[in-house]
Design an enzyme around this catalytic site. Structure first.
Site, PDB file in Angstrom:
ATOM      1  N   SER A 108       0.840  -1.193   0.000  1.00 21.89           N
ATOM      2  CA  SER A 108       0.000   0.000   0.000  1.00 21.89           C
ATOM      3  C   SER A 108       0.882   1.252   0.000  1.00 21.89           C
ATOM      4  O   SER A 108       1.704   1.421  -0.890  1.00 21.89           O
ATOM      5  CB  SER A 108      -0.956  -0.057   1.192  1.00 21.89           C
ATOM      6  OG  SER A 108      -2.042   0.805   1.017  1.00 21.89           O
ATOM      7  N   ASP A 113      -8.782  -4.500  -5.969  1.00 20.47           N
ATOM      8  CA  ASP A 113      -8.315  -3.737  -4.810  1.00 20.47           C
ATOM      9  C   ASP A 113      -9.121  -2.444  -4.658  1.00 20.47           C
ATOM     10  O   ASP A 113      -9.171  -1.631  -5.574  1.00 20.47           O
ATOM     11  CB  ASP A 113      -6.832  -3.400  -4.977  1.00 20.47           C
ATOM     12  CG  ASP A 113      -6.168  -3.005  -3.674  1.00 20.47           C
ATOM     13  OD1 ASP A 113      -6.751  -2.171  -2.937  1.00 20.47           O
ATOM     14  OD2 ASP A 113      -5.071  -3.509  -3.386  1.00 20.47           O
ATOM     15  N   HIS A 163      -7.478  -5.873  -0.479  1.00 20.86           N
ATOM     16  CA  HIS A 163      -6.345  -4.954  -0.550  1.00 20.86           C
ATOM     17  C   HIS A 163      -5.052  -5.748  -0.547  1.00 20.86           C
ATOM     18  O   HIS A 163      -4.677  -6.363   0.451  1.00 20.86           O
ATOM     19  CB  HIS A 163      -6.413  -4.018   0.653  1.00 20.86           C
ATOM     20  CG  HIS A 163      -5.438  -2.881   0.606  1.00 20.86           C
ATOM     21  ND1 HIS A 163      -5.144  -2.194  -0.544  1.00 20.86           N
ATOM     22  CD2 HIS A 163      -4.696  -2.291   1.596  1.00 20.86           C
ATOM     23  CE1 HIS A 163      -4.279  -1.235  -0.277  1.00 20.86           C
ATOM     24  NE2 HIS A 163      -3.983  -1.279   1.009  1.00 20.86           N
TER      25      HIS A 163
END
Length: 514
Positions: free
Chosen positions: A227, A453, A483
């Protein structure tokens, strides 16, 4: 109240906590020693601090080894490397394999920005067992986070009120209230953390990582970024391309977007994830308890949020489930397909007038524990993003953009649009429109994008590959939900990632896993 990047990445830490169900200050004296020569003193880890999320000391690893913690000194201001220092909190698990086959230390950043790596890494000890056969697994609290000179803003009681406020103002009075609350939060950050706010940019954290690499004894950086960790990794590769060893970026932030473009992309990403949740629920053989058709599921959710805007329902006493808290809770549940059952149950209960589950999910998003104590993830998240992002948005600009955000998502559009005012009155200027991640001369970086995602939409992986430059980024696609990709336990993804990190085998660019 969501803001453009709270939805983006902060739930990585919250996810780990759900599935696994002394903040350091600035030094007062200038330092003269060579920080590259410092030796780390590794000891058994204490329980995480409140700023890191609290809880118990990490349990032993599956083979019985203990997690070890240490602190590393870095300059508070990298433009004044001989000035004051701060401590960066680290955690590691020594390699489980033969020392003769050890490659080095594999450094993890799990996202946020603002997530504590010290409290998160132990939750994934078993998941990264294969990587531990040739690496020491290492993570850290980036500067401004947790025990690494953690930024402080509002107290727990003030944060309760902050997260209960109306994040989608419908009239002038509500807009004024939102802006006033934002100003109060930002003023508290300045009052309590003025010395750190100019020094929490991603470029500063990247320089810390290069010092960390050196102090850990590695000639090259071995890195696993998830991320926001992909943005941090990209910035590192730009600053130190010759120091990149083997690196993996998973759940990839688009480095070419402004904060406004990123927020709009998130609105689309979370709406896609919500669409997929609704399709999944109604396609099963048993009846979907929250709607008869996929459209009915989404219409009922929209109806719930509209009703909560005017009339909250009981949540976790004494707090009520507001529209803001419910939206946060729904977003939290979309980070992983494993959470969809909690979302279904939470919606069922909310329709019956009970908001406990959605509020629990919202609390996880915001870093609040059952004792009403908050980690500093929100303070750190906003501080880092506002230090990084140059644009500042007015209410007029937000109102002008609302139609496009609403078209992207009827559920999340308004929240993400109004979240753009978070940095409007920030006391420190933002650095740039978007990060520079061009890294000519870097070793290959494996860039993994997930088509489902919600927080870092799939298109960001391709943009990262292009921005890194020719011969650097190697794209791998995972056709999945949630995610990130490696944490899905998909064998194809894990084989490719492990093959590169452990053996240096670069997968063919364009590889697709499903």
């Amino acid at each position: 109240m969501p803001n453009p990047s709270r939805l983006r990445a902060a739930a990585v830490t919250a996810t780990a906590l759900l599935l696994s169900s002394m903040v350091a200050g600035c030094g007062d004296d200038a330092q003269d020693e060579d920080l590259t020569a410092q030796k780390l003193s590794w000891k058994d880890c204490p329980a995480p601090s409140q700023a890191e999320g609290g809880g118990s000391a990490p349990s032993p690893l599956p083979d019985g080894d203990q997690w070890q913690c240490a602190t590393m000194k870095v300059p508070r201001d990298w433009d004044d490397p001989k000035g004051d220092t701060i401590d960066i909190a680290l955690i590691r698990a020594r390699t489980s394999g033969d020392e003769s086959h050890r490659i080095g230390s594999l450094i993890f950043n799990f996202g946020g920005p603002g997530g504590s790596g010290v409290s998160t890494l132990p939750a994934f000890g078993a998941e990264y067992a294969a990587l531990r056969t040739r690496y020491d697994l290492v993570s850290f609290d980036p500067r401004g986070v947790g025990r690494s000179a953690g930024v402080r803003c509002e107290n727990d009681q003030q944060l309760d009120a902050y997260f209960q406020q109306d994040g989608t103002p419908d009239d002038a009075a509500e807009r004024t209230a939102l802006l006033d609350n934002t100003k109060d939060f930002n003023a508290a950050c300045k009052k309590n953390s003025a010395k750190m706010l100019p020094n929490v940019r991603t470029t500063d954290a990247a320089r810390d990582m290069d010092l960390m690499r050196h102090v850990l004894g590695d000639d090259r950086l071995y890195y696993f970024g998830i991320s926001y960790g992909t943005e941090l990794g990209g910035v590192y590769a730009h600053l130190f391309p010759k120091n990149v060893g083997r690196a993996v970026f998973d759940a990839v932030v688009d480095p070419t977007q402004t904060s406004e473009q990123g927020s709009l992309g998130q609105a689309e990403g979370f709406q896609l994830a919500l669409d997929n949740f609704a399709d999944d629920c109604t396609s099963k053989t048993e009846d979907c308890p929250v709607g008869d058709t996929a459209q009915d599921v989404k219409d009922r959710i929209a109806g719930l949020l509209k009703s909560l805007d005017g009339k909250p329902i009981p949540g976790i006493f004494p707090r009520e489930l507001t529209q803001s808290a419910a939206t946060n809770g729904i977003a939290q549940a979309l980070y992983s397909k494993d959470f969809w059952e909690y979302l279904t149950e939470g919606l069922e209960q909310a329709y019956a007038g009970d908001g406990k589950i959605l509020m629990l999910l919202s609390d996880l998003m915001n870093g609040r524990n059952e004792n009403g104590e908050y980690s500093n993830i929100t303070a750190a998240n906003i501080s880092i993003n506002c230090a990084d992002d140059k644009p500042r948005y007015s209410t007029a600009q937000v109102q002008q953009r609302l139609p496009e955000f609403r078209a992207a998502s009827s559920v999340f559009g308004d929240f993400l649009a109004w979240g753009m005012v978070s940095c409007t009155d920030w006391p420190v200027a933002g650095a740039a429109d978007h990060p520079d991640v061009s890294a000519p001369g870097s070793a290959p970086i494996l860039v993994v994008g997930n088509t489902g995602d919600p927080a870092t939409p799939y298109e960001g992986a391709r943009k990262m590959v292009e921005a890194l430059g020719p011969g650097v980024g190697v794209e791998l696609t995972y056709k999945g939900q949630g995610h990130g990709a490696y944490g899905s336990k998909n064998k194809c993804v894990q084989t490719a990632v492990n093959g590169y990190l452990l053996n240096g085998k670069v997968p063919a660019t364009g590889t697709v896993c499903s």
